[in-house]
Design an enzyme around this catalytic site. Sequence first.
Site, PDB file in Angstrom:
ATOM      1  CG  HIS A 123      97.099 -39.816 -44.492  1.00 53.05           C
ATOM      2  ND1 HIS A 123      97.659 -40.798 -44.931  1.00 53.05           N
ATOM      3  CD2 HIS A 123      95.982 -39.719 -44.720  1.00 53.05           C
ATOM      4  CE1 HIS A 123      96.929 -41.559 -45.507  1.00 53.05           C
ATOM      5  NE2 HIS A 123      95.624 -41.104 -45.293  1.00 53.05           N
ATOM      6  CB  CYS A 139     102.680 -44.234 -44.528  1.00 53.46           C
ATOM      7  SG  CYS A 139     103.776 -44.795 -43.129  1.00 53.46           S
ATOM      8  CG  HIS A 140      99.138 -43.825 -46.994  1.00 49.44           C
ATOM      9  ND1 HIS A 140      99.756 -43.689 -45.373  1.00 49.44           N
ATOM     10  CD2 HIS A 140      98.749 -45.078 -47.153  1.00 49.44           C
ATOM     11  CE1 HIS A 140      99.126 -44.795 -45.078  1.00 49.44           C
ATOM     12  NE2 HIS A 140      98.771 -45.597 -45.757  1.00 49.44           N
ATOM     13  N   GLY A 141     102.694 -41.306 -49.328  1.00 44.40           N
ATOM     14  CA  GLY A 141     103.204 -40.444 -50.406  1.00 44.40           C
ATOM     15  C   GLY A 141     102.720 -38.798 -50.300  1.00 44.40           C
TER      16      GLY A 141
END
Lengths: 177, 409
Positions: A123, A139-141
């Site tokens: 990502h 960071c964003h799962g």
Amino acid sequence: MSTSESDNEADLPEAKDRRHFLEKATCAVAGVGIVAAAWPFVSSMNPASNVLSKSTVEIDIGSIKTGEVKTVEWQSKPVFIFHRTPTQISAMQDSTGSEIDPQADDDRVLKPEWLVVIGLCTHLGCVPSKKQEGWFCPCHGSRYDNSGRILRSPAPKNLHLLPYQFLSADKLLLGKA
Amino acid sequence: MSKVKKWVDQRFPLSSFIKHDLVEYPTPRNLSYWWNFGFLAGFVLILQLLTGIFLAMHYKPDALLAFDSVDHIMREVNYGWLIRYMHAVGASAFFAVIYIHMARTLYYGSYRAPRELMWWSGQALLLALMATAFMGYLLPWGQMSFWGAQVITGLFGTAPFFGDEIVIWLRGDFAVGDATLTRFFALHYLLPFLIVSIVVIHLIALHHVKSSNPSGINLSAKNNIPFHPYFTAKDLFGLGIFLIIYSYFVFFNPEFLILAENNIPANPLQTPSQIVPEWYFLPFYAILRSVPDLLGGVLAMGLSVMIFATLPFLDRSKIPGGAKYRPIYRVMFYIFVLDVIVLTYVGAQMPTEFWTLVGRIATLIYFLTFALLPFLSKYEEKKLRQKGLPEEIEELIRCEEQYGRGGKK
């Protein structure tokens, strides 16, 4: 030949053509020269030889126990070397990951017990942490399975593979297939 | 394309600038190749900026890393050797070109009215160039770098009352050290931008008063020709010759002007057996050493650089034209050039009794040239006019007396 004659000659159409040709030829040669002179400057911003010398790394994997992950550095990036258990191997071989980026486990490993992937979330490049079912990116799962395949977005791709080879049963060479 | 041009021209005088200052810019048709060197100096300036910016991408201004980072540039960075040698040779080329440019100005009396401001902005450029070169020389952090900086910053210690404090302030340390290196790097990067802006002033002044020419007389309009293509071609041809010489040094003899001693890392505990500045500082260094008193030497050295600015006042002759038409001035010019060459040679020698004596005589001649100029130039004018000048020249002098030099005729 007097000067007035040569002046007249310089105004003839052929003379003008010749002059235009000379002008264009001069500009072309100058252009090639400028590009050639610019190249060393552009090239100097590429990785220097001391940076390129990091392109391959030898890793001793004999000390990695079954079920353990070792994170090593290769080309300034983390690489996960995962010694998988037989249960994890069969579970991974039975699936192709999620529909986001399906891929067979066989296409992601050289030997089924060793998974070698670049440890950067596809990502935005954070380093995912190891969990029971695979990896989780803080960071964003994003979630990955034990083959490094993406299970949950936002990451768009499986963890990237890298060229490597087995020098012996317990020695890896990263960076060169 | 023409639409874009029109759009820009309504907002910015691009086309008229190109037309007036690059293409049709009226240039005396009798310019010789001695008038190439201003253009060459501009070219070397751009070369130095370009190579310097790329070197700064790989160089580390830290006393512990600097020397090795230069090694890194030479051995590991792609074409790093080329960029560094271009920059190092470029520094010498810059001074060579500037010194010839100055000598041309002296010979042809181009510093005289109405070009005094060109001469003075040039003087400022010389000072900025010297400061930039001096600070750049510290950056490789070799033995010569270190001790050169140590000696030159030490000269400020002769300042009255606050000498020691000034030296420590300049160095940011009790001797040249990491703090000195870091600030020299910052200033070495800053000063070129100052140089560029003075160059702009130099050029604006030039385009106002126009080029001088070998005759030394302001030519009438019919003797001017457009800059393009006549002088673009002439300048580019000169550039070709320059680049051949420059490339010889860059590719075949890059270490010619780098002292071997500077390939040893800086060592604050040991001075090299002989400290020699770069060749372009040698005449001034010789003057510094020639004066027995340290403070006197420092003042003499400073004066020897700055004294050029006084020339428009010292030269009192009304005879138009350069040295070609002024026999005494011509002899003085050649003696001065020869004297500077002698000083350059003396500056590189061990200060033995003999060389000290030669240096002192040369220093005396250096300053005497300037000191005698007001009298000799006046005497020369008187003699020439007694002998009888052509009527045109007399008329030119009368015109200039009436309207001021460079005024309307």
